[in-house]
Write a protein that holds these residues in place. Structure first.
Motif, mmCIF file in Angstrom:
data_model
loop_
_atom_site.group_PDB
_atom_site.id
_atom_site.type_symbol
_atom_site.label_atom_id
_atom_site.label_comp_id
_atom_site.label_asym_id
_atom_site.label_seq_id
_atom_site.Cartn_x
_atom_site.Cartn_y
_atom_site.Cartn_z
ATOM 1 N N ASN A 207 -1.734 8.392 6.864
ATOM 2 C CA ASN A 207 -0.597 8.812 6.052
ATOM 3 C C ASN A 207 -0.514 8.028 4.749
ATOM 4 O OD1 ASN A 207 1.849 10.475 5.818
ATOM 5 N ND2 ASN A 207 2.931 8.523 5.941
ATOM 6 N N VAL A 208 -0.657 6.713 4.828
ATOM 7 C CA VAL A 208 -0.575 5.868 3.641
ATOM 8 C C VAL A 208 -1.746 6.146 2.699
ATOM 9 C CG1 VAL A 208 -0.711 3.466 2.846
ATOM 10 C CG2 VAL A 208 0.829 4.095 4.713
ATOM 11 N N ALA A 209 -2.929 6.378 3.246
ATOM 12 C CA ALA A 209 -4.102 6.669 2.421
ATOM 13 C C ALA A 209 -3.885 7.892 1.539
ATOM 14 C CB ALA A 209 -5.334 6.876 3.303
ATOM 15 N N LEU A 210 -3.077 8.832 2.023
ATOM 16 C CA LEU A 210 -2.838 10.067 1.286
ATOM 17 C C LEU A 210 -1.510 10.050 0.542
ATOM 18 C CD1 LEU A 210 -4.341 12.610 3.812
ATOM 19 C CD2 LEU A 210 -5.368 11.597 1.793
ATOM 20 N N GLY A 211 -0.983 8.852 0.311
ATOM 21 C CA GLY A 211 0.203 8.716 -0.514
ATOM 22 C C GLY A 211 1.516 8.751 0.232
ATOM 23 N N GLY A 212 1.478 8.749 1.550
ATOM 24 C CA GLY A 212 2.691 8.763 2.339
ATOM 25 C C GLY A 212 3.315 7.389 2.466
ATOM 26 N N THR A 213 4.532 7.349 3.021
ATOM 27 C CA THR A 213 5.246 6.093 3.216
ATOM 28 C C THR A 213 5.651 5.952 4.678
ATOM 29 O OG1 THR A 213 7.407 7.070 2.704
ATOM 30 C CG2 THR A 213 6.140 6.153 0.858
ATOM 31 N N LEU A 214 6.173 4.771 5.006
ATOM 32 C CA LEU A 214 6.546 4.471 6.379
ATOM 33 C C LEU A 214 7.995 4.031 6.484
ATOM 34 C CD1 LEU A 214 3.437 2.341 7.485
ATOM 35 C CD2 LEU A 214 3.784 4.809 7.789
ATOM 36 N N VAL A 215 8.640 4.405 7.588
ATOM 37 C CA VAL A 215 9.873 3.758 8.010
ATOM 38 C C VAL A 215 9.450 2.382 8.508
ATOM 39 C CG1 VAL A 215 11.816 3.816 9.606
ATOM 40 C CG2 VAL A 215 10.891 5.967 8.696
ATOM 41 N N GLN A 216 9.954 1.324 7.887
ATOM 42 C CA GLN A 216 9.410 -0.004 8.185
ATOM 43 C C GLN A 216 9.837 -0.560 9.537
ATOM 44 O OE1 GLN A 216 10.318 -2.011 4.278
ATOM 45 N NE2 GLN A 216 8.137 -2.436 4.409
ATOM 46 N N ASP A 217 10.977 -0.151 10.039
ATOM 47 C CA ASP A 217 11.391 -0.586 11.372
ATOM 48 C C ASP A 217 12.369 0.431 11.939
ATOM 49 O OD1 ASP A 217 11.294 -2.846 13.419
ATOM 50 O OD2 ASP A 217 13.454 -2.566 13.154
ATOM 51 N N PHE B 289 0.812 -1.220 0.000
ATOM 52 C CA PHE B 289 0.000 0.000 0.000
ATOM 53 C C PHE B 289 0.842 1.266 0.000
ATOM 54 C CE2 PHE B 289 -3.045 -3.141 1.552
ATOM 55 C CZ PHE B 289 -4.160 -2.833 0.791
ATOM 56 N N TYR B 290 2.141 1.141 0.290
ATOM 57 C CA TYR B 290 3.000 2.331 0.241
ATOM 58 C C TYR B 290 4.278 2.086 -0.562
ATOM 59 C CZ TYR B 290 5.013 0.114 4.514
ATOM 60 O OH TYR B 290 5.548 -0.748 5.435
ATOM 61 N N GLY B 291 4.187 1.151 -1.512
ATOM 62 C CA GLY B 291 5.256 0.954 -2.470
ATOM 63 C C GLY B 291 6.507 0.300 -1.939
ATOM 64 N N ALA B 292 6.399 -0.519 -0.911
ATOM 65 C CA ALA B 292 7.558 -1.178 -0.314
ATOM 66 C C ALA B 292 7.379 -2.690 -0.364
ATOM 67 C CB ALA B 292 7.770 -0.686 1.112
ATOM 68 N N GLU B 293 8.358 -3.392 0.214
ATOM 69 C CA GLU B 293 8.365 -4.849 0.163
ATOM 70 C C GLU B 293 8.241 -5.450 1.558
ATOM 71 O OE1 GLU B 293 8.429 -6.519 -2.660
ATOM 72 O OE2 GLU B 293 8.707 -4.737 -3.920
ATOM 73 N N THR B 294 7.806 -6.692 1.613
ATOM 74 C CA THR B 294 7.807 -7.437 2.868
ATOM 75 C C THR B 294 9.222 -7.924 3.165
ATOM 76 O OG1 THR B 294 7.259 -9.482 1.715
ATOM 77 C CG2 THR B 294 5.416 -8.172 2.563
ATOM 78 N N GLY B 295 9.408 -8.541 4.333
ATOM 79 C CA GLY B 295 10.707 -9.078 4.697
ATOM 80 C C GLY B 295 11.538 -8.150 5.557
ATOM 81 N N TYR B 296 10.932 -7.151 6.140
ATOM 82 C CA TYR B 296 11.659 -6.203 6.988
ATOM 83 C C TYR B 296 11.717 -6.711 8.432
ATOM 84 C CZ TYR B 296 6.806 -4.768 7.840
ATOM 85 O OH TYR B 296 5.468 -4.751 8.144
ATOM 86 N N ALA B 297 12.565 -6.094 9.217
ATOM 87 C CA ALA B 297 12.762 -6.515 10.607
ATOM 88 C C ALA B 297 11.509 -6.305 11.438
ATOM 89 C CB ALA B 297 13.925 -5.737 11.230
ATOM 90 N N ASN B 298 11.229 -7.243 12.334
ATOM 91 C CA ASN B 298 10.110 -7.164 13.281
ATOM 92 C C ASN B 298 8.758 -7.025 12.578
ATOM 93 O OD1 ASN B 298 11.670 -7.161 15.853
ATOM 94 N ND2 ASN B 298 12.512 -5.263 15.019
ATOM 95 N N GLU B 299 8.643 -7.610 11.406
ATOM 96 C CA GLU B 299 7.408 -7.546 10.627
ATOM 97 C C GLU B 299 6.293 -8.323 11.325
ATOM 98 O OE1 GLU B 299 6.042 -8.538 6.004
ATOM 99 O OE2 GLU B 299 8.079 -8.957 6.718
ATOM 100 N N SER B 300 5.118 -7.725 11.382
ATOM 101 C CA SER B 300 3.962 -8.427 11.942
ATOM 102 C C SER B 300 3.207 -9.115 10.813
ATOM 103 C CB SER B 300 3.043 -7.445 12.672
ATOM 104 O OG SER B 300 2.204 -6.762 11.754
ATOM 105 N N ARG B 301 2.154 -9.834 11.153
ATOM 106 C CA ARG B 301 1.294 -10.371 10.110
ATOM 107 C C ARG B 301 0.551 -9.200 9.476
ATOM 108 N NH1 ARG B 301 -4.537 -12.890 11.704
ATOM 109 N NH2 ARG B 301 -5.266 -11.245 13.082
ATOM 110 N N HIS B 302 0.040 -9.429 8.273
ATOM 111 C CA HIS B 302 -0.651 -8.375 7.544
ATOM 112 C C HIS B 302 -2.103 -8.751 7.286
ATOM 113 C CE1 HIS B 302 3.105 -6.311 6.935
ATOM 114 N NE2 HIS B 302 3.646 -7.382 6.396
ATOM 115 N N LEU B 303 -2.953 -7.732 7.208
ATOM 116 C CA LEU B 303 -4.376 -7.901 6.938
ATOM 117 C C LEU B 303 -4.760 -6.971 5.788
ATOM 118 C CD1 LEU B 303 -5.558 -7.825 10.657
ATOM 119 C CD2 LEU B 303 -5.403 -9.860 9.203
ATOM 120 N N PRO B 304 -4.385 -7.309 4.546
ATOM 121 C CA PRO B 304 -4.586 -6.393 3.417
ATOM 122 C C PRO B 304 -6.034 -5.956 3.213
ATOM 123 C CG PRO B 304 -3.119 -8.190 2.788
ATOM 124 C CD PRO B 304 -3.681 -8.545 4.146
#
Length: 249
Positions: free
Chosen positions: A124-134, A78-93
């Motif tokens: 933030n993601v809804a409006l096109g923002g991104t996240l620091v994944q960890d 949803f924000y143009g990134a990939e899975t496999g990052y540190a401390n990743e939780s399960r996802h509910l797309p």
């Protein structure tokens, strides 16, 4: 016929059978939001976003305000990134998509909305923002390797002068309780950063024109300063639909 305004409290899911301890603690936090809203005169409608976008939008079609509460990581797609990052939780797309759609409709209708923790990231993601994944193993925004009730940590945030969050909580430093390993990276369109933590991470955002406010911490935690969640809920008062959440100079 009730004259009480209706508040939708929207969580990602009501079912976390794979992790009962986490599920129980999330339910405690959500229950605290609902209790504070009831005390403040809201008729609360509790909803789970994993029922799907159509059902969530239908169930919130007539509400007066929305709270999106904490939960799992947003799927990186949803924000143009990939899975496999540190401390990743399960996802509910499916829940992610439904909550994102709800943010879009709230903006279109100028419906008051409060985001808490995951709720801030959804806005933030809804409006096109991104996240620091960890934020890394040494970040002090979450306690690691402890029982779930102990994951929240205390730190301070500094609200921006003139912001809605400063109006509601004071100019700071404001003590808060948090348990997040992700944070805002690129800011979504129309959003303004209105509080940062002691280490510079974004802790509150507001929309420049619509009555949308979101915080990265948990004001509903049992160890949060007394009255903090109720203070933030006042941003959802019916008159907020007629007054911008943030007046820009």
């Amino acid at each position: 016929m009730s004259l009480q305004p209706t508040l939708a409290v929207v969580e990602a899911t009501r079912f976390r059978g794979h992790d009962p301890a986490y599920h129980d603690y999330v339910q405690l936090l959500v229950g605290n939001v609902i209790a504070a809203a009831n005390e403040d005169g809201w008729n609360v409608r509790r909803l789970a976003a994993d029922a799907g976008t159509d059902r969530l939008l239908e169930a919130t079609a007539d509400v007066d305000a929305v709270v999106i509460v904490g939960g799992e990581d947003i799927h990186p797609s949803f924000y143009g990134a990939e899975t496999g990052y540190a401390n990743e939780s399960r996802h509910l797309p499916e829940a992610d998509a439904a909550q994102i759609a709800l943010v879009h409709r709230a903006l279109e209708r100028r419906l008051p909305l409060l985001g808490i923790c995951r709720g801030l990231q959804i806005v933030n993601v809804a409006l096109g923002g991104t996240l620091v994944q960890d934020l890394g193993q040494e970040c002090d925004h979450v306690n690691r390797g402890v029982p779930i009730p102990q994951v929240l940590t205390t730190h301070t945030v500094l609200p921006e002068d003139g912001s809605r969050v400063a109006e509601l909580l004071g100019s700071g430093p404001v003590p808060v309780r948090s348990a997040h390993h992700q944070a805002v990276d690129a800011l979504g369109a129309g959003l303004v950063v209105t509080a940062r933590s002691h280490d510079g991470h974004v802790e509150a955002i507001e929309h420049a024109e619509a009555p949308v406010l979101a915080v990265q911490w948990h004001p509903e935690d049992v160890a949060a300063p007394a009255g903090q969640v109720s203070a933030l809920l006042t941003a959802l008062a019916p008159q907020a639909t007629r007054v911008p959440a943030l007046a820009l100079a």
